[in-house]
Write a protein that holds these residues in place. Structure first.
Motif, short mmCIF file in Angstrom:
data_model
loop_
_atom_site.label_atom_id
_atom_site.label_comp_id
_atom_site.label_asym_id
_atom_site.label_seq_id
_atom_site.Cartn_x
_atom_site.Cartn_y
_atom_site.Cartn_z
N VAL A 291 39.93 54.69 43.84
CA VAL A 291 39.70 53.48 43.03
C VAL A 291 39.74 52.18 43.84
O VAL A 291 39.39 51.13 43.30
CB VAL A 291 40.71 53.37 41.86
CG1 VAL A 291 40.64 54.61 40.99
CG2 VAL A 291 42.13 53.13 42.35
N ASP A 292 40.13 52.23 45.12
CA ASP A 292 40.17 50.97 45.86
C ASP A 292 38.78 50.59 46.36
O ASP A 292 37.80 51.29 46.11
CB ASP A 292 41.20 51.02 46.99
CG ASP A 292 40.76 51.89 48.16
OD1 ASP A 292 39.76 52.63 48.03
OD2 ASP A 292 41.44 51.86 49.20
N ASP A 293 38.69 49.46 47.03
CA ASP A 293 37.42 48.93 47.53
C ASP A 293 36.38 48.74 46.43
O ASP A 293 35.17 48.90 46.65
CB ASP A 293 36.85 49.85 48.63
CG ASP A 293 37.75 49.90 49.86
OD1 ASP A 293 38.38 48.87 50.17
OD2 ASP A 293 37.83 50.97 50.49
N HIS A 294 36.83 48.39 45.25
CA HIS A 294 35.90 48.15 44.14
C HIS A 294 35.22 46.80 44.29
O HIS A 294 35.66 45.93 45.06
CB HIS A 294 36.63 48.23 42.80
CG HIS A 294 37.72 47.20 42.64
ND1 HIS A 294 37.47 45.88 42.32
CD2 HIS A 294 39.07 47.31 42.74
CE1 HIS A 294 38.61 45.23 42.24
NE2 HIS A 294 39.60 46.07 42.49
N ASP A 295 34.12 46.61 43.59
CA ASP A 295 33.46 45.31 43.54
C ASP A 295 34.37 44.32 42.81
O ASP A 295 34.97 44.66 41.79
CB ASP A 295 32.12 45.41 42.82
CG ASP A 295 31.11 46.23 43.58
OD1 ASP A 295 31.30 46.46 44.79
OD2 ASP A 295 30.12 46.67 42.96
N THR A 296 34.46 43.11 43.33
CA THR A 296 35.35 42.11 42.73
C THR A 296 34.56 40.99 42.07
O THR A 296 33.40 40.74 42.40
CB THR A 296 36.30 41.52 43.78
OG1 THR A 296 35.53 40.86 44.79
CG2 THR A 296 37.17 42.60 44.41
N LEU A 297 35.21 40.31 41.14
CA LEU A 297 34.63 39.18 40.43
C LEU A 297 35.38 37.92 40.82
O LEU A 297 36.52 37.97 41.26
CB LEU A 297 34.75 39.37 38.91
CG LEU A 297 33.86 40.39 38.22
CD1 LEU A 297 34.32 41.81 38.51
CD2 LEU A 297 33.84 40.14 36.71
N SER A 298 34.72 36.78 40.61
CA SER A 298 35.44 35.51 40.68
C SER A 298 36.19 35.33 39.37
O SER A 298 35.88 35.99 38.36
CB SER A 298 34.47 34.35 40.88
OG SER A 298 33.69 34.14 39.70
N TYR A 299 37.15 34.42 39.36
CA TYR A 299 37.93 34.22 38.14
C TYR A 299 37.05 33.66 37.02
O TYR A 299 37.25 34.00 35.85
CB TYR A 299 39.11 33.30 38.42
CG TYR A 299 40.20 33.38 37.37
CD1 TYR A 299 40.65 34.60 36.88
CD2 TYR A 299 40.83 32.21 36.90
CE1 TYR A 299 41.66 34.67 35.93
CE2 TYR A 299 41.84 32.27 35.96
CZ TYR A 299 42.25 33.51 35.47
OH TYR A 299 43.26 33.58 34.53
N SER A 300 36.06 32.84 37.35
CA SER A 300 35.17 32.32 36.31
C SER A 300 34.26 33.42 35.75
O SER A 300 33.91 33.39 34.56
CB SER A 300 34.32 31.17 36.86
OG SER A 300 33.49 31.60 37.92
#
Length: 276
Positions: free
Chosen positions: A72-81
């Motif tokens: 589950v690591d190295d997932h795509d991340t989002l900005s807080y907005s």
């Protein structure tokens, strides 16, 4: 107008046909109409793709935990907005696509009534962001697997408290309780909360730029990278198994945003193997 959903009661009430029930919500919420629950026997299938957990099969204890972390690591991340828009999809009201369900109250709220004002909904970090001091940066601070819509006032009442039994009813979320050092969510989402916490402890192991998040059996953990109370979270996990809302949410996060899953929604039995 907020709607109090009785729907996600796992051992749940029969659907009521015909005339709608009425319920009076506390605080500034007006009289609301209670909507029957969506069936938990939906024909939709929310399951991990074939082979997703192959590396974890047959393992237990620390070996299982490490295998799940690697999956589950190295997932795509989002900005807080970007989290705002994502939560409009992940927590969509199954009866009203223009609204979201608020985690701790169960109320349905217009998806664009978000922000920081009283009666807005905002982004609740179920693993409190001060527990490990990760803030709102990409990574744990924006991980959708533990971010949920909540009423601003209710979010403030929870603060950064650990999870445990007891306290007084929370204003605008009367089925949840809080005291000076802990928070107890309503019965319908106790297991959801527990599985979000279990996910965070497995996903963030200190092998990146973030703290190693761990569970303990305490409350009052403050800014330490710990969250409790483990024994209570395990109890809630057993009491409140995954339902279709939680399973759909896991799929949406996997398919449209982060491309990773919460293993404990897909395979609840793994909790007891990692935290016996």
């Amino acid at each position: 107008m907020p709607v109090l959903h009785t729907a996600r009661r796992r051992f749940g009430a029969a659907l009521i046909a015909g005339a709608a029930l009425t319920a009076v919500a506390l605080g500034s919420h007006a009289t609301a109409t209670a909507t029957p629950a969506p069936s938990t026997s939906s024909t939709a299938s929310y399951a991990a793709p074939a082979g997703y957990y192959d590396a974890a099969e047959g393992k237990s204890g620390q070996q299982l935990r490490q295998a799940l972390h690697d999956i589950v690591d190295d997932h795509d991340t989002l900005s807080y907005s970007e989290v705002w828009g994502a939560l409009r999809e992940t927590d969509e009201d199954p009866y009203d696509a223009s609204s979201v369900i608020l985690l701790y109250s169960g109320y349905s709220k217009s998806e664009y009534d978000n922000g920081g004002d009283v009666d807005d909904w905002n982004r609740e970090h179920v693993w409190a962001k001060s527990h490990g001091d990760f803030g709102t940066s990409r990574g744990p601070g924006t991980d959708l697997h533990h971010l949920r819509p909540t009423d601003v006032t209710v979010n403030g009442a929870r603060g950064n408290k650990d999870f445990d039994h007891g306290g007084s009813p929370v204003h605008q979320a009367p089925e949840s309780y809080t005291d000076h050092d802990s928070f107890e969510p309503r019965d319908a989402v106790k297991g959801d909360v527990a599985r979000m916490i279990f996910y965070m402890a497995v996903r963030y192991e200190g092998d990146d730029s973030f703290a190693d998040l761990e569970l303990n059996d305490l409350v009052g953990n403050g800014s330490a990278p710990y969250m409790g109370r483990l024994s209570v979270l395990k109890q809630w996990h057993e009491q409140d198994p995954p339902d279709t809302f939680e399973q759909r949410r896991n799929d949406v996060i996997y398919e449209r945003y982060q491309h990773n899953r919460n293993p404990f929604v897909d395979r609840p039995e793994w909790v007891g193997s990692i935290w016996p």
